[in-house]
Design a protein around this motif. Structure first.
Motif, PDB file in Angstrom:
ATOM      1  N   SER A  74      46.699  22.927  53.996  1.00 39.18           N
ATOM      2  CA  SER A  74      47.480  21.986  54.009  1.00 39.18           C
ATOM      3  C   SER A  74      46.983  20.564  54.255  1.00 39.18           C
ATOM      4  N   ARG A  75      47.716  19.337  54.129  1.00 38.55           N
ATOM      5  CA  ARG A  75      47.242  18.058  54.455  1.00 38.55           C
ATOM      6  C   ARG A  75      48.188  17.150  55.224  1.00 38.55           C
ATOM      7  N   ASP A  76      47.797  16.373  56.151  1.00 38.00           N
ATOM      8  CA  ASP A  76      48.291  15.845  57.039  1.00 38.00           C
ATOM      9  C   ASP A  76      48.050  14.391  57.046  1.00 38.00           C
ATOM     10  N   GLU A  77      48.503  13.606  56.336  1.00 36.70           N
ATOM     11  CA  GLU A  77      47.754  12.405  56.346  1.00 36.70           C
ATOM     12  C   GLU A  77      46.343  12.511  55.876  1.00 36.70           C
TER      13      GLU A  77
ATOM     14  N   LYS B   8      38.403  14.911  55.221  1.00 33.99           N
ATOM     15  CA  LYS B   8      38.162  15.073  56.724  1.00 33.99           C
ATOM     16  C   LYS B   8      38.927  16.643  57.141  1.00 33.99           C
ATOM     17  N   VAL B   9      37.920  17.580  56.797  1.00 35.65           N
ATOM     18  CA  VAL B   9      38.221  18.937  57.053  1.00 35.65           C
ATOM     19  C   VAL B   9      38.199  19.399  58.411  1.00 35.65           C
ATOM     20  N   LEU B  10      39.301  19.890  58.848  1.00 37.36           N
ATOM     21  CA  LEU B  10      39.764  20.540  60.165  1.00 37.36           C
ATOM     22  C   LEU B  10      39.996  21.743  59.929  1.00 37.36           C
TER      23      LEU B  10
ATOM     24  N   PHE C 152      37.774  20.551  69.228  1.00 38.26           N
ATOM     25  CA  PHE C 152      38.913  20.253  69.836  1.00 38.26           C
ATOM     26  C   PHE C 152      40.123  21.363  70.321  1.00 38.26           C
ATOM     27  N   ASP C 153      40.777  21.141  71.224  1.00 39.21           N
ATOM     28  CA  ASP C 153      41.716  22.005  71.846  1.00 39.21           C
ATOM     29  C   ASP C 153      42.948  22.314  71.048  1.00 39.21           C
ATOM     30  N   SER C 154      43.250  21.327  70.378  1.00 41.22           N
ATOM     31  CA  SER C 154      44.649  21.274  69.587  1.00 41.22           C
ATOM     32  C   SER C 154      44.419  20.785  68.248  1.00 41.22           C
ATOM     33  N   LYS C 155      45.302  20.709  67.413  1.00 44.47           N
ATOM     34  CA  LYS C 155      45.202  20.088  66.112  1.00 44.47           C
ATOM     35  C   LYS C 155      45.508  18.504  66.373  1.00 44.47           C
ATOM     36  N   ASP C 156      46.483  18.317  67.340  1.00 46.41           N
ATOM     37  CA  ASP C 156      46.960  16.874  67.644  1.00 46.41           C
ATOM     38  C   ASP C 156      45.716  16.068  68.250  1.00 46.41           C
ATOM     39  N   LYS C 157      44.908  16.672  68.996  1.00 46.16           N
ATOM     40  CA  LYS C 157      43.816  15.924  69.633  1.00 46.16           C
ATOM     41  C   LYS C 157      42.899  15.781  68.204  1.00 46.16           C
ATOM     42  N   ALA C 158      42.861  16.562  67.411  1.00 46.93           N
ATOM     43  CA  ALA C 158      41.730  16.399  66.453  1.00 46.93           C
ATOM     44  C   ALA C 158      42.188  15.395  65.265  1.00 46.93           C
ATOM     45  N   ARG C 159      43.540  15.288  65.280  1.00 45.45           N
ATOM     46  CA  ARG C 159      44.311  14.304  64.293  1.00 45.45           C
ATOM     47  C   ARG C 159      44.197  12.774  64.992  1.00 45.45           C
ATOM     48  N   ALA C 160      44.093  12.952  66.166  1.00 41.78           N
ATOM     49  CA  ALA C 160      44.082  11.483  66.959  1.00 41.78           C
ATOM     50  C   ALA C 160      42.591  11.106  67.163  1.00 41.78           C
ATOM     51  N   SER C 161      41.573  11.810  66.756  1.00 42.31           N
ATOM     52  CA  SER C 161      40.377  11.412  67.088  1.00 42.31           C
ATOM     53  C   SER C 161      39.636  11.136  66.058  1.00 42.31           C
ATOM     54  N   LYS C 162      38.494  10.274  66.017  1.00 41.10           N
ATOM     55  CA  LYS C 162      37.433   9.784  65.107  1.00 41.10           C
ATOM     56  C   LYS C 162      36.419  10.842  65.142  1.00 41.10           C
ATOM     57  N   TRP C 163      36.001  11.308  63.893  1.00 40.85           N
ATOM     58  CA  TRP C 163      34.873  12.341  63.551  1.00 40.85           C
ATOM     59  C   TRP C 163      34.716  12.081  62.090  1.00 40.85           C
TER      60      TRP C 163
END
Length: 274
Positions: free
Chosen positions: A167-170, A205-207, A263-274
């Motif tokens: 899926s894509r989130d932004e 940006k692949v999570l 990351f512990d969660s998807k939200d933390k990953a989305r909010a971080s730079k990597w």
């Protein structure tokens, strides 16, 4: 959840076969639930095992190969089966499908045919997501506008391709692995191919979401390390989320993944730079 084999080749193409026993044998022997006489089908060719809400397949070393998605199975090794997988035994070919809700026989046959039709769609998950995201907003009528809205909603939920839900989130491409065990070399080879087929786009940006993974081998870690290296020439980056604590240390031992963002969660990953 019910498990079906859908005949994918021959006169009975589209026929759904419900698998309602824990051990289902395919071959020419009389004891097999699915029997077929052919020079390329062994007496006890392969077995489907329903265990713990998962279905596995084993080649029974009959002297004739069993193929899953075109890959020849090693005799005696169990492979987990996923929705959309293709099984071949001699001239026989079946699609694996799961379904939660019961249907009438007529609706069940229509569903089975639609599954085969969808399998003919060669678009990758990224093709479908990009189509949904960049579909023209200049609609000819209300019907085309509604279709575009449904496509976007579908993109938000994700597209299932084999062992992946993408899926894509932004700006983040979220890839959830639907496997539970990342141990067998053959299973890892299929997963690696699906990842490469669906992530060959620039600047992603692949999570990877590993929530479902309960067991993982060192070979699996190497596969992820190679994936990270493979993504770099595309200008893409890789991170992971919801990884079991016992796996984090495994990633730290490989040069290509020792600094992998986890990351512990998807939200933390989305909010971080990597």
């Amino acid at each position: 959840m019910k498990f079906y084999l859908i005949v994918a080749k021959g006169k009975k193409q589209g026929l759904p076969i419900p698998i309602e026993v824990d051990l289902f044998l395919m071959g020419s022997d009389k004891m097999c639930q699915l029997r077929a006489e052919h020079e390329r089908i062994g007496e006890q060719h392969c077995a489907l095992v329903n265990r713990g809400k998962k279905v596995f397949i084993s080649d029974l070393d009959s002297g004739h190969p069993t193929l899953v998605n075109g890959e020849i199975m090693e005799p005696g090794v169990e492979w987990a089966l996923h929705s959309g997988d293709l099984i071949e035994a001699g001239p026989l070919k079946f699609m694996v499908q799961y379904r939660e809700k019961a249907l009438s026989q007529r609706d069940l046959e229509e569903w089975a045919l639609s599954c085969l039709d969808q399998a003919q769609d060669r678009k990758t998950a990224m093709d479908k997501l990009e189509h949904a995201e960049f579909h023209s907003t200049e609609f000819l009528n209300a019907s085309s506008a509604a279709s575009a809205i449904l496509e976007r909603l579908s993109a938000q939920k994700g597209v299932v391709k084999g062992r992946l839900r993408i899926s894509r989130d932004e700006h983040v491409t979220l890839v959830r692995l639907n496997s539970i065990y990342l141990v067998e070399d053959a299973e890892l080879a299929l997963l690696s191919r699906e990842l490469h087929d669906n992530l060959n786009r620039p600047n992603l940006k692949v999570l990877l979401d590993l929530k479902n993974i309960k067991r993982m081998s060192s070979t699996a870690v190497e596969m992820f390390a190679n994936l990270r290296i493979w993504l770099r020439p595309f200008g893409s980056s890789l991170a992971m989320c919801r990884v079991r604590s016992e796996f984090v240390g495994m990633f730290a031992t490989y040069p290509a993944t020792h600094d992998l963002p986890i990351f512990d969660s998807k939200d933390k990953a989305r909010a971080s730079k990597w």
